[in-house]
Each structure stands twice: as structure tokens, then as C-alpha cells.
Design a protein around this motif. Sequence first.
Motif, PDB file in Angstrom:
ATOM      1  N   UNK A  91      20.666   5.273 -11.090  1.00  0.00           N
ATOM      2  CA  UNK A  91      20.045   6.550 -10.767  1.00  0.00           C
ATOM      3  C   UNK A  91      19.041   6.319  -9.643  1.00  0.00           C
ATOM      4  N   UNK A  92      19.325   6.887  -8.463  1.00  0.00           N
ATOM      5  CA  UNK A  92      18.462   6.643  -7.305  1.00  0.00           C
ATOM      6  C   UNK A  92      17.049   7.159  -7.521  1.00  0.00           C
ATOM      7  N   UNK A  93      16.862   8.127  -8.424  1.00  0.00           N
ATOM      8  CA  UNK A  93      15.519   8.654  -8.665  1.00  0.00           C
ATOM      9  C   UNK A  93      14.596   7.591  -9.245  1.00  0.00           C
ATOM     10  N   UNK A  94      15.169   6.536  -9.830  1.00  0.00           N
ATOM     11  CA  UNK A  94      14.343   5.479 -10.407  1.00  0.00           C
ATOM     12  C   UNK A  94      13.547   4.748  -9.329  1.00  0.00           C
ATOM     13  N   UNK A  95      14.056   4.742  -8.090  1.00  0.00           N
ATOM     14  CA  UNK A  95      13.327   4.109  -7.003  1.00  0.00           C
ATOM     15  C   UNK A  95      12.014   4.824  -6.715  1.00  0.00           C
ATOM     16  N   UNK A  96      11.964   6.115  -7.015  1.00  0.00           N
ATOM     17  CA  UNK A  96      10.748   6.878  -6.811  1.00  0.00           C
ATOM     18  C   UNK A  96       9.767   6.774  -7.952  1.00  0.00           C
ATOM     19  N   UNK A  97      10.131   6.033  -9.005  1.00  0.00           N
ATOM     20  CA  UNK A  97       9.256   5.880 -10.159  1.00  0.00           C
ATOM     21  C   UNK A  97       8.507   4.554 -10.146  1.00  0.00           C
ATOM     22  N   UNK A  98       8.936   3.616  -9.297  1.00  0.00           N
ATOM     23  CA  UNK A  98       8.369   2.267  -9.306  1.00  0.00           C
ATOM     24  C   UNK A  98       7.364   2.132  -8.170  1.00  0.00           C
TER      25      UNK A  98
ATOM     26  N   UNK B 174      21.986  -1.549  -5.653  1.00  0.00           N
ATOM     27  CA  UNK B 174      20.582  -1.962  -5.766  1.00  0.00           C
ATOM     28  C   UNK B 174      20.324  -2.544  -7.151  1.00  0.00           C
ATOM     29  N   UNK B 175      19.702  -3.710  -7.166  1.00  0.00           N
ATOM     30  CA  UNK B 175      19.322  -4.371  -8.417  1.00  0.00           C
ATOM     31  C   UNK B 175      17.798  -4.449  -8.492  1.00  0.00           C
TER      32      UNK B 175
ATOM     33  N   UNK C 225       0.812  -1.211   0.000  1.00  0.00           N
ATOM     34  CA  UNK C 225       0.000   0.000   0.000  1.00  0.00           C
ATOM     35  C   UNK C 225       0.853   1.271   0.000  1.00  0.00           C
ATOM     36  N   UNK C 226       2.163   1.128   0.185  1.00  0.00           N
ATOM     37  CA  UNK C 226       3.038   2.296   0.136  1.00  0.00           C
ATOM     38  C   UNK C 226       3.126   2.814  -1.293  1.00  0.00           C
ATOM     39  N   UNK C 227       3.643   4.035  -1.444  1.00  0.00           N
ATOM     40  CA  UNK C 227       3.582   4.670  -2.762  1.00  0.00           C
ATOM     41  C   UNK C 227       4.649   4.154  -3.717  1.00  0.00           C
ATOM     42  N   UNK C 228       5.920   4.222  -3.321  1.00  0.00           N
ATOM     43  CA  UNK C 228       7.006   3.889  -4.228  1.00  0.00           C
ATOM     44  C   UNK C 228       7.987   2.931  -3.561  1.00  0.00           C
ATOM     45  N   UNK C 229       8.883   2.375  -4.368  1.00  0.00           N
ATOM     46  CA  UNK C 229       9.934   1.501  -3.841  1.00  0.00           C
ATOM     47  C   UNK C 229      10.843   2.268  -2.899  1.00  0.00           C
ATOM     48  N   UNK C 230      11.098   3.540  -3.197  1.00  0.00           N
ATOM     49  CA  UNK C 230      11.959   4.354  -2.335  1.00  0.00           C
ATOM     50  C   UNK C 230      11.399   4.410  -0.913  1.00  0.00           C
TER      51      UNK C 230
END
Length: 696
Positions: A100-107, A91-92, A60-65
Motif C-alpha cells: 500500500x503506497x499510502x504507508x510511505x506517507x505514514x513513516x 519497495x521493501x 528533516x523531511x516529513x515522510x518517506x514518500x
Amino acid sequence: MKQIFLIIAAIISAVYVSAQNDSISRDYNLEEVVITATRPLSKLDNEGIITTVVGTPLQTLETVNELLGYIPGVTNQNGSIEVVGKGQPVIYLNGRKLRNSSELGQIPASKVKEVKVINNPSVRYGSEVNSVIRISTVKELGDGFSLDTRGVAGARHYLYTKEFLNMNYRMKDLDIFVGLDYTNSKSKGSRYDIQNYWGSKNRNSTSEISAIRRNQMLDGKIGLNYSTGSKHCFGAFYQHSYKPIKVNTSGKTSFSYNGMKPTDSDVMRHEKEIYSENLIDAYYSGAWGSWTIDATFDFLWRKNNANQQTIEAITDFPATDIALRNKSNGRMFAGELHVARPMGNGYLRFGTEYTNTNRIEDFLSNASSIISHNNKISENNIGIYGQFSQTLGLFTLQAGMRYEHINSNYYENGFKKNNQSGSYNEFLPSISMVLPVKQTMFQLSYSRKYNRPLYSQLSSTVHYVDQYTYETGNPNLKNTFTDNLSLNLRYKWLMVMATYKHIHNRIITVCTEYPTDTNITLLRKENSQNDANNIELIVSAAPGFIGKVYYPMAMIGVVSQFYDIDFKEGIKHMNRPMVLTRFNNIFKLPENFVVSANFNYRSSFDSENIHMGHTWQFDLSITKTFNKHWDARVSFNDIFNTARKNNMTIFSGMYEFNTVTFNTLRSIEFSIGYKFNTAKSKYQGKGAGNNEKERL
């Protein structure tokens, strides 16, 4: 080495404790019969700790980050992901290394199947990898066009925005994908420095500095993937990143020695930096009989242009204008080949990696005290490893050996520096054992690692901080070696992680006098003369739902080093431990509302020759899901504005350097997302030369 293996043997002989498997319980009513089904929430394998996400409130959380801040042994400090005691992990995502750490906020977190945390990586990973997080997403099938986009707007002194767009087209065995990511932010902060020097003449300086920073980031990716049934697949992508930065700084400095009247100065500084990066990644993955083969190739080149102009106005002296320009270019080619096959009740795996790296740095200065120079570092790295795993009854053993050969050449102003160049050959073993004792699962592992200095740490470029403070790297730095011994255990919903580390040649920041002006303090990287011993203990608890509405997760950890330094003609013990506390709470409410309330605390502690102050913060977010396409979220970060202050003191020789920074993290943020026919990308490349990418 002998003592470490004796410790391993002693721990194995002591691990006879009762427990039962961690699980989530659910009740189903069927004609007045209650059926209780259980499944593990987290478990141990011969690599690390696996946490199940699919089918749990973590979805239920928003993103992987955000999700990673709920995983045992992992912390999320305002978007910065760290494994406790191990620093930033590699991180894989589905086997592909995220750069790019910002990708964690896209998933979306809802797409995640499980997360594995490896706090003592085996020889399969490079020598510099201290921790690994592997994220696997759920597999969604279906052809056609898919879209996933999210927009974020927030306020923290100034407005900031983030937007990302992922598009995918799937047609049978072909997968074509495009991604765009844009960030625009503006922030301000301040810093207060106090320097004390006790020597032939005592010196003291104080500085007050404030800055306004403007950041932008544009990242784009395009690629394809093709699968020929279930045995073979290959693909490639091209990614470009562009990051312009502007910083305007103003400050005041007061300097005095031997109690004399202070000299005051005003400083104005303008900085402009443009960073760009290009990456081509290609991979092949296939099965040939009982053998599996994975090959990855990367070609990366980076450019960074930084200009700094500083105007100093000193009491009773004419103003001076200092102009600095730092231009660096880096290029890297890397290839990896990994081969594996089943063997008995386990597997046999071996592989090789090769990287070729060149980095050129051109530094120009118009100040007589800061010398211009041109540096070049050229390296060839070859790594070979072999690893096997076997299960004997309930006992699983994994062991391996890694060999690395490094040839490094350092050039200064076109001339090779033989004393700063050289070749290195290292053998790095690892061993891991998993043993269930009654209903408790234990995992014990040992590995030897070494960390090579970052290229920025090897640079001899002198960075201007203020009139009395400069900062530089050190081309003579040696590798840091670490012996790691880890013990993980799981009991019901309780997870315990313990680690012992012995560190040799640790890289630290020291304070020295600047060669051409003894009134100037030079912050410089050096290898510590004393070894350090670290002990880490982390306890994480996730008891599951309370009343089918409330889902708590708690973690407490202690990280302590045992390290002595020379300070003021004596010995200073830098042994104060760090205590971490994290308390996450998820509330599932009617009408598809989810509330998250998180508390984080970190005590003051010693790290290397630095003492860090304490900090804590409380965050709150509310998420509303409208249907399978739309969702919205409002977040209140650092509600009490307690995380804005950070205190750091460096102790070195006759110097004490204290810095207090103020960076406001309190913000309100609103995001809205839309997704259509989303599915997991079929891209399975892992990336090559990942360690060198980070160093570069």
C-alpha cells in the motif's frame, strides 16, 4: 546475447578514471584544533546505490514518500514513486514488501537509516521486478507502549483529509502492533479527445468530458512478532482494505465522416465501485549455524464490484440507457523460502517461490454492441534461483541463474481456451561486478527479465469510454522480454547511472475498428511487432551543505527509445527523448524551521507508440518541530498550476488519438503529527508472491 557480453567486456576495460569517495565534511573545534571527520553519503555495492539518510539533512523531511523524491534516480510525481526508466519499483521496508503506497506517507523520514536503489535487480527477485527500493530504518530500543499519529487537511477544489494511527506495544521479545489509515477526498477534472481516422472513409470525432470523483480508503492492520534472542523470530499480521469510489461524468461528442455534417450527442454517466482486500502474512527468520533461513507465506483475496450507467442523447434519435456491471474476484496463495550462508569472501544464496492464483471476472451488459461474458484465469508459478558473490581484492562479483515454470489456464464462459492457455519455462541469468579504479567506484550489471501481462490486460471485458470509443484487453498477449545492461559510477558527490535495454514483445495500446460497428474505435492491448531499444542516462549531484544552512540536490536525466511503428501506410520513428530535471533545496533555519523548495521538469517525449507532452511544477513547504513529540507543516503544491495539463497522442495504423486531460494538482495542505515512544517494529516478514499481487 554474445553482443551484450562483448559490450560488458569493453566497458570493464575502459573504466580507469580517477575520483574520490563521496562524503559529508563536518568541523569540530577543540581547544583551537580543527578536526575534520568524513563519512560516505552514498556508495555502490554489488546490487545498487545506497544513500545514507541518518545524520543528513534528508532526515528533516516529513515522510518517506517525500524523502524518495530526493534519492538519486528516483522521481516523486505527486506521490507516485518511480525509478527513472524503470517504472514503479517494488519497495521493501526493513525486508517487508510494501503493498500500500499510502504507508510511505505514514513513516517519518527521521526514522530512515538508508535507502538502496536497485535499478537492475538480480535473480533474487522475481522475473517481473524491474527496479527495487529497499528502505532501512534506525533501530530504537525500549519496552512499553508507543504511538505515532498524523492528521492532514488540504484544499484542491474541495477539502480532503488523511489520518493515520500506528500503535505498538513491546515487552521483551514480544511486539504487538496495530495500524489504521483513512483517506477522504473529492476531486474534479476534464478531458478533451480528438480522433482522426484515414481509411476508406475518413472519420473525425471530438469529445469534451468533465467528471467529479469521490474516493475513500480505510485500511487496518493488526499483527505480532516474537523473537527468541538474536537467532530466531517469527510473526504474522492480518490487513483489510476497503475503497469505495463514485464518479459522475458528463460530456459532449461530435462525430463526422468524409466531411459530412457532424452528429452531436450528450452523455451522462454514473459509476460506482467498491474494492476490498484481505491479506494474511506470516514469516519465519532464523540462523542455524552458518546458514540463515527466511520463509514467508501469504494468502490474499480481493473483490471488486463496479457498476456503470450511461445515458446517451443523440441528435434526432431517442436517448439510450446502457448499464454495465463488472464483478471480479481474485485469490492468491504464495510461499517463499530463501537460504544463504557465507562462502569464502562472499556468500551462497538459493531459494524457491510458489504462487497459486485464481481470478474470475463476470461482466454483464444490456447493450447489444457490448457482449456479456465470464472469464477465469488460473495459474501456478514456480521459481527457483541460485546466486553467489565473491570479493577478490578490490573486485566483487555476483552472479546467479533463475528458473521459472508457469502453467496458465484461461476459461471463457466455462470453457477452456487452449490457444490462450499454456506452460512456460524460462531461464533468467544475472551478473553484477563492482570495481574501484583509483578513487572511483564502478558497478556494472546485466540481467534478463520478462514481464507477464497484468490480469486486467488479459481481460476481454469491453469498457465503455464514449459513444465512439471502447477499450479492452487481450487474452492472447505474450510475455515481454527485456535484456538490461547497467553501469553506475560514483565520483565525489556525483552519481552517474547509465542503462541500455532491448525489449521484445512489448505490450502497447493500438486502435482498431470495433467488430460490430466500424464507426467505433476500439483501444486494444497487443504485442508490438517491432523490438525497441532504450538508452537512459542520469546524473545526480549532492555537494552537501553550503554555508551550513543551504543543502541543494540536483538531478538531470535523458531517457530515449529507438522504436519504429506503422502509421498512415508508412513508418513513424518514435524516438523523441525525455529530459528530466529535478532541483531540490533544503534550508535549515533557526527555531527548528525547515523550508523545502522543489522544482521538477519533464520534457515532451515518445514512449511506446505514444507521444507525451511536457510538464513542470514548483512546490514549497515549511516545517516546524516543537519538541520530540509535536511537529507541524504547511505545503504549497504546484504553486503556478502548471502540472494540471497532460497531453497524450496515440499513433496506430490509420488512427491518431489525442487526449488532453486537466486535473488540478495545485493545493495547500496542513499537517500536524504527534509521536510518543516510537520505535522500529520488529516485524521482518518480506511478503510472498509480490509479483502476483501486483498483477492481480
